[in-house]
Design a protein around this motif. Structure first.
Motif, short mmCIF file in Angstrom:
data_model
loop_
_atom_site.label_atom_id
_atom_site.label_comp_id
_atom_site.label_asym_id
_atom_site.label_seq_id
_atom_site.Cartn_x
_atom_site.Cartn_y
_atom_site.Cartn_z
N UNK A 54 1.08 -0.91 -0.16
CA UNK A 54 0.14 -0.17 0.48
C UNK A 54 0.84 1.54 0.52
N UNK A 55 0.95 2.24 -1.00
CA UNK A 55 1.21 2.99 -0.88
C UNK A 55 0.83 3.99 -0.59
N UNK A 56 1.02 4.77 0.63
CA UNK A 56 0.23 6.27 0.37
C UNK A 56 1.38 7.54 0.47
N UNK A 57 0.27 8.36 0.17
CA UNK A 57 0.89 9.88 0.05
C UNK A 57 -0.08 10.50 0.98
N UNK A 58 1.18 11.30 2.21
CA UNK A 58 1.01 12.06 2.92
C UNK A 58 0.70 13.62 2.97
N UNK A 59 -0.06 14.05 2.67
CA UNK A 59 -0.63 15.22 1.86
C UNK A 59 -0.76 16.41 3.07
N UNK A 60 -0.66 17.33 2.92
CA UNK A 60 0.11 18.71 3.43
C UNK A 60 -1.27 19.22 3.92
N UNK A 61 -1.88 19.09 3.47
CA UNK A 61 -3.33 19.57 4.76
C UNK A 61 -3.87 17.99 5.39
N UNK A 62 -3.09 16.76 5.71
CA UNK A 62 -3.16 15.43 6.22
C UNK A 62 -3.93 14.96 5.42
N UNK A 63 -4.55 14.68 4.31
CA UNK A 63 -4.70 13.79 3.97
C UNK A 63 -4.11 12.95 3.42
N UNK A 64 -4.71 11.82 3.18
CA UNK A 64 -3.32 10.65 2.70
C UNK A 64 -4.29 9.74 1.40
N UNK A 65 -3.30 9.10 0.47
CA UNK A 65 -3.81 9.15 -0.71
C UNK A 65 -3.26 8.10 -1.14
N UNK A 66 -4.17 6.60 -1.09
CA UNK A 66 -3.81 5.32 -0.78
C UNK A 66 -4.31 4.42 -2.69
N UNK A 67 -3.12 3.95 -2.68
CA UNK A 67 -3.00 3.13 -3.71
C UNK A 67 -2.26 1.56 -3.10
N UNK A 68 -3.53 0.27 -3.55
CA UNK A 68 -2.68 -0.57 -2.77
C UNK A 68 -2.42 -2.10 -4.40
N UNK A 69 -2.16 -2.49 -3.94
CA UNK A 69 -2.00 -3.81 -5.31
C UNK A 69 -1.88 -5.20 -4.01
N UNK A 70 -2.30 -6.29 -4.16
CA UNK A 70 -1.96 -7.56 -3.51
C UNK A 70 -2.83 -8.41 -4.51
N UNK A 71 -2.49 -9.94 -3.93
CA UNK A 71 -3.39 -11.27 -4.56
C UNK A 71 -3.99 -11.57 -3.68
N UNK A 72 -4.90 -12.11 -4.10
CA UNK A 72 -5.94 -12.92 -2.87
C UNK A 72 -6.07 -14.27 -3.33
N UNK A 73 -5.99 -15.47 -2.86
CA UNK A 73 -6.18 -16.76 -3.46
C UNK A 73 -7.97 -17.40 -2.76
N UNK A 74 -8.78 -17.55 -3.45
CA UNK A 74 -9.59 -18.24 -3.14
C UNK A 74 -9.87 -19.27 -2.92
N UNK A 75 -10.51 -20.53 -1.99
CA UNK A 75 -10.73 -21.74 -1.55
C UNK A 75 -10.85 -22.58 -2.61
N UNK A 76 -10.86 -22.40 -3.97
CA UNK A 76 -10.45 -22.90 -5.20
C UNK A 76 -8.91 -22.70 -5.70
N UNK A 77 -8.25 -22.12 -5.12
CA UNK A 77 -7.19 -22.08 -5.35
C UNK A 77 -6.56 -20.53 -6.43
N UNK A 78 -8.13 -20.51 -6.51
CA UNK A 78 -8.15 -19.29 -8.12
C UNK A 78 -7.04 -18.19 -7.30
N UNK A 79 -6.45 -16.80 -8.09
CA UNK A 79 -5.49 -16.22 -8.12
C UNK A 79 -6.09 -15.05 -8.18
#
Length: 137
Positions: A54-79
């Protein structure tokens, strides 16, 4: 609160490590949050694989921009790849994010065209995100 009066389609419990700032003296403006695992429940069942960020950008006004990327592995093995982008206001612990899913497994291919909105909040050692599927237009 639910968008469009719908219940969440699924919920993510994302285990995270403490933020590591690119500028450690000020803890900003860019910091990285490593994803160490987690759980997926609801219409999708499975786990969140370790290794996402999760990449976060802390802005001057305190707002945080959030960009995330990750993998889910489901119960049937699919990603399924998950990408999200949103922002958290300075005075709140909750945030909205746009979520995109990418699945190669045929049984989950319908997720590739769907649009999702996440409502997240920090809880102890993890981030809980309720994911809503937006209606077709």
């Amino acid at each position: 609160m639910t968008p469009f009066g719908q219940p969440a389609l699924f919920t993510l419990e994302v285990d995270v490590r403490a933020p590591a700032a690119l500028d450690s003296a000020s803890m900003g403006p860019v910091r990285l949050v490593s994803i160490s695992g987690g759980r997926v429940s609801g219409a999708l069942q499975g786990r969140i694989m370790a290794g996402g960020t999760d990449w976060q950008e802390v802005r001057a006004d305190g707002t945080i921009g959030i960009e995330a990327r990750y993998l889910l592995e489901l119960a049937d093995g699919a990603r399924i790849e998950l990408q999200s982008r949103g922002q958290r206001g300075a005075a709140t612990g909750a945030f909205w994010s746009s979520i995109w899913l990418r699945a190669a497994a045929p049984q989950w291919a319908h997720l590739n065209q769907a649009q999702f909105l996440g409502l997240g909040r920090k809880v102890d050692h993890c981030v809980v995100i309720d994911v809503f599927q937006l209606p077709d237009v």
